[in-house]
Scaffold this motif. Structure first.
Motif, PDB file in Angstrom:
ATOM      1  N   ALA A 116       0.810  -1.224   0.000  1.00 19.13           N
ATOM      2  CA  ALA A 116       0.000   0.000   0.000  1.00 19.13           C
ATOM      3  C   ALA A 116       0.842   1.272   0.000  1.00 19.13           C
ATOM      4  O   ALA A 116       0.318   2.369  -0.257  1.00 19.13           O
ATOM      5  CB  ALA A 116      -0.931   0.007   1.208  1.00 19.13           C
ATOM      6  N   ILE A 117       2.139   1.174   0.278  1.00 23.09           N
ATOM      7  CA  ILE A 117       3.004   2.364   0.288  1.00 23.09           C
ATOM      8  C   ILE A 117       3.149   2.883  -1.142  1.00 23.09           C
ATOM      9  O   ILE A 117       3.519   2.121  -2.047  1.00 23.09           O
ATOM     10  CB  ILE A 117       4.397   2.029   0.866  1.00 23.09           C
ATOM     11  CG1 ILE A 117       4.273   1.530   2.311  1.00 23.09           C
ATOM     12  CG2 ILE A 117       5.313   3.254   0.819  1.00 23.09           C
ATOM     13  CD1 ILE A 117       5.586   1.033   2.905  1.00 23.09           C
ATOM     14  N   ILE A 162       6.476   8.987  -2.254  1.00 22.69           N
ATOM     15  CA  ILE A 162       5.847   9.355  -0.992  1.00 22.69           C
ATOM     16  C   ILE A 162       5.742  10.865  -0.827  1.00 22.69           C
ATOM     17  O   ILE A 162       4.689  11.404  -0.517  1.00 22.69           O
ATOM     18  CB  ILE A 162       6.628   8.737   0.193  1.00 22.69           C
ATOM     19  CG1 ILE A 162       6.629   7.205   0.060  1.00 22.69           C
ATOM     20  CG2 ILE A 162       6.025   9.164   1.527  1.00 22.69           C
ATOM     21  CD1 ILE A 162       7.512   6.507   1.063  1.00 22.69           C
ATOM     22  N   VAL A 163       6.870  11.566  -1.020  1.00 28.21           N
ATOM     23  CA  VAL A 163       6.874  13.018  -0.863  1.00 28.21           C
ATOM     24  C   VAL A 163       8.022  13.605  -1.679  1.00 28.21           C
ATOM     25  O   VAL A 163       9.032  12.935  -1.917  1.00 28.21           O
ATOM     26  CB  VAL A 163       7.024  13.408   0.641  1.00 28.21           C
ATOM     27  CG1 VAL A 163       8.391  12.994   1.169  1.00 28.21           C
ATOM     28  CG2 VAL A 163       6.790  14.899   0.848  1.00 28.21           C
ATOM     29  N   PHE A 165      14.513  16.587  -4.314  1.00 28.51           N
ATOM     30  CA  PHE A 165      14.610  15.231  -3.757  1.00 28.51           C
ATOM     31  C   PHE A 165      13.230  14.574  -3.704  1.00 28.51           C
ATOM     32  O   PHE A 165      12.288  15.138  -3.142  1.00 28.51           O
ATOM     33  CB  PHE A 165      15.218  15.264  -2.351  1.00 28.51           C
ATOM     34  CG  PHE A 165      15.277  13.916  -1.687  1.00 28.51           C
ATOM     35  CD1 PHE A 165      16.209  12.968  -2.085  1.00 28.51           C
ATOM     36  CD2 PHE A 165      14.389  13.589  -0.665  1.00 28.51           C
ATOM     37  CE1 PHE A 165      16.263  11.727  -1.476  1.00 28.51           C
ATOM     38  CE2 PHE A 165      14.442  12.354  -0.043  1.00 28.51           C
ATOM     39  CZ  PHE A 165      15.382  11.414  -0.454  1.00 28.51           C
ATOM     40  N   ILE A 166      13.124  13.393  -4.311  1.00 27.84           N
ATOM     41  CA  ILE A 166      11.871  12.633  -4.293  1.00 27.84           C
ATOM     42  C   ILE A 166      12.064  11.418  -3.394  1.00 27.84           C
ATOM     43  O   ILE A 166      12.914  10.568  -3.655  1.00 27.84           O
ATOM     44  CB  ILE A 166      11.466  12.171  -5.707  1.00 27.84           C
ATOM     45  CG1 ILE A 166      11.292  13.378  -6.639  1.00 27.84           C
ATOM     46  CG2 ILE A 166      10.184  11.349  -5.652  1.00 27.84           C
ATOM     47  CD1 ILE A 166      11.012  13.005  -8.079  1.00 27.84           C
ATOM     48  N   LEU A 167      11.280  11.370  -2.317  1.00 27.77           N
ATOM     49  CA  LEU A 167      11.346  10.222  -1.417  1.00 27.77           C
ATOM     50  C   LEU A 167      10.470   9.109  -1.984  1.00 27.77           C
ATOM     51  O   LEU A 167       9.252   9.132  -1.861  1.00 27.77           O
ATOM     52  CB  LEU A 167      10.870  10.603  -0.008  1.00 27.77           C
ATOM     53  CG  LEU A 167      10.924   9.473   1.044  1.00 27.77           C
ATOM     54  CD1 LEU A 167      12.359   9.020   1.275  1.00 27.77           C
ATOM     55  CD2 LEU A 167      10.284   9.933   2.350  1.00 27.77           C
ATOM     56  N   ALA A 183      12.745   5.100   0.871  1.00 26.51           N
ATOM     57  CA  ALA A 183      12.188   5.130   2.228  1.00 26.51           C
ATOM     58  C   ALA A 183      12.487   3.822   2.969  1.00 26.51           C
ATOM     59  O   ALA A 183      12.848   3.840   4.152  1.00 26.51           O
ATOM     60  CB  ALA A 183      10.684   5.370   2.176  1.00 26.51           C
ATOM     61  N   ILE A 184      12.346   2.701   2.272  1.00 22.25           N
ATOM     62  CA  ILE A 184      12.618   1.408   2.905  1.00 22.25           C
ATOM     63  C   ILE A 184      14.086   1.305   3.298  1.00 22.25           C
ATOM     64  O   ILE A 184      14.422   0.852   4.396  1.00 22.25           O
ATOM     65  CB  ILE A 184      12.222   0.254   1.961  1.00 22.25           C
ATOM     66  CG1 ILE A 184      10.695   0.144   1.889  1.00 22.25           C
ATOM     67  CG2 ILE A 184      12.815  -1.078   2.434  1.00 22.25           C
ATOM     68  CD1 ILE A 184      10.187  -0.891   0.912  1.00 22.25           C
ATOM     69  N   MET A 185      14.983   1.754   2.408  1.00 21.89           N
ATOM     70  CA  MET A 185      16.417   1.665   2.707  1.00 21.89           C
ATOM     71  C   MET A 185      16.805   2.626   3.832  1.00 21.89           C
ATOM     72  O   MET A 185      17.643   2.286   4.678  1.00 21.89           O
ATOM     73  CB  MET A 185      17.240   1.967   1.453  1.00 21.89           C
ATOM     74  CG  MET A 185      17.130   0.910   0.356  1.00 21.89           C
ATOM     75  SD  MET A 185      17.441  -0.784   0.948  1.00 21.89           S
ATOM     76  CE  MET A 185      19.153  -0.665   1.478  1.00 21.89           C
ATOM     77  N   LEU A 186      16.208   3.818   3.878  1.00 22.88           N
ATOM     78  CA  LEU A 186      16.506   4.763   4.955  1.00 22.88           C
ATOM     79  C   LEU A 186      16.004   4.228   6.301  1.00 22.88           C
ATOM     80  O   LEU A 186      16.693   4.329   7.317  1.00 22.88           O
ATOM     81  CB  LEU A 186      15.866   6.123   4.663  1.00 22.88           C
ATOM     82  CG  LEU A 186      16.506   6.953   3.547  1.00 22.88           C
ATOM     83  CD1 LEU A 186      15.708   8.226   3.311  1.00 22.88           C
ATOM     84  CD2 LEU A 186      17.957   7.287   3.876  1.00 22.88           C
ATOM     85  N   PHE A 187      14.814   3.653   6.295  1.00 21.60           N
ATOM     86  CA  PHE A 187      14.268   3.072   7.520  1.00 21.60           C
ATOM     87  C   PHE A 187      15.136   1.902   7.972  1.00 21.60           C
ATOM     88  O   PHE A 187      15.412   1.729   9.168  1.00 21.60           O
ATOM     89  CB  PHE A 187      12.826   2.610   7.283  1.00 21.60           C
ATOM     90  CG  PHE A 187      12.134   2.130   8.533  1.00 21.60           C
ATOM     91  CD1 PHE A 187      11.857   3.017   9.570  1.00 21.60           C
ATOM     92  CD2 PHE A 187      11.761   0.807   8.675  1.00 21.60           C
ATOM     93  CE1 PHE A 187      11.223   2.592  10.723  1.00 21.60           C
ATOM     94  CE2 PHE A 187      11.131   0.370   9.832  1.00 21.60           C
ATOM     95  CZ  PHE A 187      10.861   1.262  10.855  1.00 21.60           C
TER      96      PHE A 187
END
Length: 266
Positions: free
Chosen positions: A96-97, A101-102, A107-109, A114-118
């Protein structure tokens, strides 16, 4: 086979080797190895990681069961909310992600970033825990006491984290078993492997239904990791794993920082 792929398979051996030597931590490398060396999409890599981690932990758990070190009641109490959470996360939350995201300036997240940063943040937490850990292992029997509400909450949290990043979460599970179930450290480490195996493999089932799996690659990568476990177990007779834990923690810390810099600047 390209040089980076060879490094990737060597990394699979390293994953098992670390698990065999210090009883955990090796799985934290699985996703970075799959993403940066085997060029696998982070979402797929986190799914593959669940399988690799689950099978590897299962071999370790079987070995500990034979030694009588696994507390099955604690494993069931903790694993039940964990595997419900990890399956639900892989089946419903991760798909669902949104892909984007933003956007912040140029910079496009994205979902992958996002998964790698988390994942990198989880690595930093794991590294700090390993570096600061000075608890002495003990084998004396203690009265096991169950704080059911906290164990269930902790299990669910670990399940969600495992579902998102694909890591085993042993650095979160072991303290919970020691503090909430009052297990001796040696039993906590042994029991955590069974919990990791159960929740990781059940979480992977959620991916089988949504992701195309390259079984030839996944099984070969996993097999090499399992070989690494047996090598690590053998070497543990000559090398004291807990002495390596702090150094390994510093290496994980550096890797976490590297992933953050790489993902933000790419």
């Amino acid at each position: 086979m390209e040089f980076q792929e060879i490094l990737g398979y060597f990394g699979a051996l390293l994953i098992g080797l670390v698990l065999g030597l210090i009883g955990g931590g090796g799985s934290i490398f699985t996703v970075p190895i799959l993403v940066y060396l085997m060029f696998i999409n982070p979402v797929t890599a986190s799914a593959y990681s669940l399988f690799v981690v689950g099978i590897s932990a299962l071999f370790g758990a079987i070995r500990n069961i034979k030694k009588g070190l696994v507390d099955f009641r604690t494993a069931i109490v903790f694993a039940t909310p964990a595997f419900i959470a990890v399956y639900s996360t892989r089946k419903f939350i991760v798909p669902a992600i949104p892909d984007e995201i933003v956007t912040i300036g140029n910079f496009i997240l994205t979902k992958n970033i996002a998964i790698m940063l988390f994942f990198a943040l989880i690595m930093l937490v794991a590294a700090i825990v390993m570096i600061r850990s000075n608890r002495k292992e003990t084998i004396e029997e203690m009265t096991v006491k169950y704080n059911y509400p906290l164990i269930i909450i902790e299990g669910a949290i670990v399940g969600v984290l495992t579902g998102i990043v694909g890591a085993g979460g042993g650095f979160l599970i072991i303290p919970a078993l020691v503090l909430l179930a009052k297990l001796p450290m040696k039993k906590a480490v042994a029991t955590s492997l069974l919990i990791i195996a159960i929740k990781s493999l059940i979480g992977f089932i959620g991916d089988v239904e949504t992701i195309t799996i390259d079984w030839t690659f996944l099984l070969s990568f996993t097999a090499i990791s399992v070989v690494g476990i047996f090598v690590g177990i053998y070497l543990s007779n000559f090398i004291e794993g807990k002495k390596l834990k702090k150094y390994f923690g510093w290496f994980v810390l550096v890797m976490g920082v590297y992933i953050i810099i790489k993902e933000v600047t790419q």
